[in-house]
Design a protein around this motif. Structure first.
Motif, short mmCIF file in Angstrom:
data_model
loop_
_atom_site.label_atom_id
_atom_site.label_comp_id
_atom_site.label_asym_id
_atom_site.label_seq_id
_atom_site.Cartn_x
_atom_site.Cartn_y
_atom_site.Cartn_z
N PHE A 276 -25.83 -34.65 4.37
CA PHE A 276 -25.18 -35.66 3.53
C PHE A 276 -23.92 -35.09 2.88
CE2 PHE A 276 -24.59 -37.45 -0.71
CZ PHE A 276 -24.44 -38.79 -0.41
N SER B 111 -32.11 -29.83 4.37
CA SER B 111 -31.39 -30.50 5.46
C SER B 111 -30.70 -31.76 4.98
CB SER B 111 -32.37 -30.85 6.59
OG SER B 111 -33.06 -29.71 7.00
N LEU B 112 -31.40 -32.55 4.18
CA LEU B 112 -30.84 -33.82 3.71
C LEU B 112 -29.51 -33.62 3.02
CD1 LEU B 112 -33.86 -35.84 2.22
CD2 LEU B 112 -32.40 -36.45 4.17
N THR B 113 -29.48 -32.71 2.02
CA THR B 113 -28.24 -32.54 1.26
C THR B 113 -27.17 -31.82 2.06
OG1 THR B 113 -29.44 -30.74 0.21
CG2 THR B 113 -29.05 -32.71 -1.10
N LEU C 155 -36.89 -30.12 4.41
CA LEU C 155 -36.45 -31.51 4.36
C LEU C 155 -35.36 -31.67 3.30
CD1 LEU C 155 -37.01 -34.36 5.48
CD2 LEU C 155 -38.59 -34.69 3.57
N LEU D 194 -33.26 -29.68 -2.14
CA LEU D 194 -32.04 -30.49 -2.19
C LEU D 194 -30.88 -29.66 -2.74
CD1 LEU D 194 -33.45 -33.88 -3.58
CD2 LEU D 194 -32.68 -33.42 -1.25
#
Lengths: 235, 199
Positions: A99, A94-96, A91, A150
């Motif tokens: 983004f 993937s987020l960073t 998670l 992250l």
């Protein structure tokens, strides 16, 4: 003592097969090899397959990710725990990644890789019980794994942006890359789990767990020193 | 029992483990990683084990290699199939550059210059005796079909002349050493070009 669960045979044969398929003479941390670089520079538009593959390869051949994963699941004995921690890492990753690329956030790759090195040191120290011994409490391991996830994602986002990817179909390519990263992580995880599972049945796992985590810290420190020097010279 | 909490090490073994990890990391960094990756060699170990040769001058130089065609760093040239040795410009005032190229026995190699259209390259090269098959040719910039234009093709132990580039691209020689011992070439050049070096 140790769980003596029987793993089905395919759990062993599938990753072995994949290993043979993907056996590559060179291993990279966050770098991208020459072939991939050529592809990324030339590619204009949607390319699900290649991006899937690059993502998976990045994960399978990225020794910094692998060391961190080993640290994370070293003392996770239950499949459910493994899944929880790896999902949190995924998670964060993937987020960073999404983004970072979609918003053109570039962080110095040397610094990111240095932090990733430190994440390995942290995990090795944590596995030695260092935080409980020194500070009397255990930092929330789930949050820590997520936060380092992250950082790992930012490292990747920075690397991908070097290639000024075409805006057309960008998010689809990214998504493919990200799915590839998860596939690669899954394959890498299978290897690590099989090896650890096997080792845990032996007394030596408990006798050498401190030594193993010390070496994990060593590896992390080497990566840290390598990247920080790179930052000082080229950053 | 399916879940085991990680054992908490004693303070003493924690300190020993951390100190050991740090020490080992520093030793490996100083003796192997830094010499090989960056050419930083405080202990002299890198030189002793030949690791320093691995390090290119900068990371950016390496990266540009795949995109444009920058000057090859001297270390890379020495690593290539043949070996070259740049001779001080001061000793040869009439030429801009002078390079010694060794063609290994039974092998061929290329040495190239980047020229824009209309740029000139004055050259003169001689071998240390043996005759080499050579093809002096140019490849247009950006061409991927493998097309090249031959300017001069022969077997000789020397050649000289002036080339005015008919198109922008890489121009230079392919030499093939059909003898059983290495042959050294001294290549002197002058003009408006960028050295691409051994390819």
């Amino acid at each position: 003592m140790t769980p003596t669960t029987q793993r089905p045979a395919w759990l062993i044969s599938v990753p072995l097969f994949l290993l043979l398929l993907s056996l590559s003479p060179s291993v990279f941390a966050h770098g991208v090899d020459a072939n991939t670089e050529r592809f990324l520079l030339a590619n204009q538009g949607l390319a699900i397959g290649p991006f899937l593959y690059i993502g998976a390869k990045h994960m399978v051949t990225g020794y910094d990710h692998l060391l961190f994963l080993i640290g994370v699941i070293f003392f996770l004995f239950r499949t459910r725990d493994v899944l929880t921690y790896v999902s949190l890492f995924t998670l964060g990753h993937s987020l960073t990644l999404l983004f970072g690329v979609l918003n053109n956030v570039a962080v110095n790759p040397f610094l990111i890789d240095a932090i990733i090195g430190l994440s390995i040191v942290y995990k090795g120290f944590d596995n030695l019980g260092g935080f409980r011994r020194l500070f009397g409490f255990q930092p929330n391991t789930k949050i820590a794994v997520m936060v380092f996830g992250l950082f790992h994602g930012f490292g990747l986002a920075t690397k991908l942006q070097d290639f000024s990817l075409p805006q057309a179909a960008l998010w689809k390519n990214l998504l493919a890359f990200n799915v590839g990263v998860e596939l690669g992580q899954f394959v890498a995880l299978l290897f690590i789990l099989i090896a650890l599972d096997f080792w845990r049945r032996h007394e030596s796992f408990y006798r050498f767990s401190a030594a193993t985590n010390t070496l994990l810290m060593t590896g992390g420190l080497i990566l840290f020193g390598y990247q920080i020097t790179g930052y000082l010279i080229n950053g | 029992m399916t879940h085991i909490n990680p054992p908490v090490q004693s303070l003493k073994s924690l300190i020993i483990a951390s100190a050991f990890a740090l020490l080992l990391a520093v030793i490996i960094l100083l003796s192997a990683v830094l010499p090989a990756e960056y050419g930083i060699d405080p202990t002299g170990m890198g030189k002793m084990m030949g690791l320093s040769a691995l390090s290119a001058p900068t990371k950016d130089g390496n990266k540009a290699l795949a995109i444009t065609c920058p000057v090859l760093p001297p270390q890379t040239i020495n690593q290539a199939a043949g070996s070259t040795e740049t001779i001080q410009k001061e000793t040869l005032p009439q030429w801009q550059d002078s390079v010694k190229i060794i063609v290994p026995a039974g092998e061929g190699l290329e040495y190239k210059f980047h020229l824009v259209k209309g740029a000139t390259l004055d050259y003169s090269w001689t071998t240390d005796g043996a005759k080499l098959y050579f093809d002096f040719h140019g490849e247009p910039k950006g061409d991927k079909t493998g097309f090249f234009k031959s300017f001069k093709e022969s077997t000789d132990n020397q050649s000289n002349g002036t080339l005015t580039a008919p198109f922008e691209g890489s121009h230079g020689w392919y030499w093939e050493n059909k003898t059983r011992s290495p042959v050294a070439i001294i290549l002197n050049t002058k003009g408006s070009y960028r050295i691409l070096g051994l390819l």
